[in-house]
Scaffold this motif. Structure first.
Motif, mmCIF file in Angstrom:
data_model
loop_
_atom_site.group_PDB
_atom_site.id
_atom_site.type_symbol
_atom_site.label_atom_id
_atom_site.label_comp_id
_atom_site.label_asym_id
_atom_site.label_seq_id
_atom_site.Cartn_x
_atom_site.Cartn_y
_atom_site.Cartn_z
ATOM 1 N N LEU A 5 33.627 50.050 47.031
ATOM 2 C CA LEU A 5 33.715 48.637 46.670
ATOM 3 C C LEU A 5 33.505 47.741 47.887
ATOM 4 N N CYS A 37 36.383 41.184 44.344
ATOM 5 C CA CYS A 37 37.584 41.018 43.512
ATOM 6 C C CYS A 37 38.098 42.357 43.004
ATOM 7 N N ARG A 38 37.204 43.266 42.681
ATOM 8 C CA ARG A 38 37.649 44.619 42.284
ATOM 9 C C ARG A 38 38.294 45.344 43.449
ATOM 10 N N TRP A 39 37.790 45.097 44.648
ATOM 11 C CA TRP A 39 38.356 45.685 45.855
ATOM 12 C C TRP A 39 39.779 45.183 46.064
ATOM 13 N N SER A 42 42.089 46.772 43.520
ATOM 14 C CA SER A 42 42.463 48.142 43.849
ATOM 15 C C SER A 42 43.511 48.188 44.961
ATOM 16 N N SER A 46 46.482 41.251 42.642
ATOM 17 C CA SER A 46 45.742 40.808 41.464
ATOM 18 C C SER A 46 45.656 39.288 41.366
ATOM 19 N N SER A 49 42.993 38.037 43.708
ATOM 20 C CA SER A 49 41.697 38.427 43.165
ATOM 21 C C SER A 49 41.260 37.484 42.040
#
Length: 75
Positions: A5, A37-39, A42, A46, A49
């Protein structure tokens, strides 16, 4: 997964910086922001993100739409 990511995030932003056309630059922008944002998701942050996703795609895409409209206008 986090490293992949991170690489997608960096490659997405390199695509934004290296494309002279706003049409392809916006694709790299969206992919880079989604990967970033996915990084962050993870890593467990949240709320940050979600805020970055809203700010990036809500605020900065307006600039791309404006530049595309100016590029398409012949005068």
């Amino acid at each position: 997964f986090v490293v992949v990511l991170g690489l997608c995030f960096i490659l997405g932003w390199l695509a934004v910086a290296s494309n002279p056309s706003p049409y392809y630059g916006v694709v790299g922008f969206v992919l880079g922001s989604v990967a970033g944002c996915r990084w962050l998701l993870s890593l467990g942050v949240s709320f940050v993100s979600l805020v970055l996703f809203i700010v990036y795609l809500g605020g900065m895409l307006v600039v791309f739409v404006y530049s595309v409209a100016l590029a398409a206008d012949p005068f």
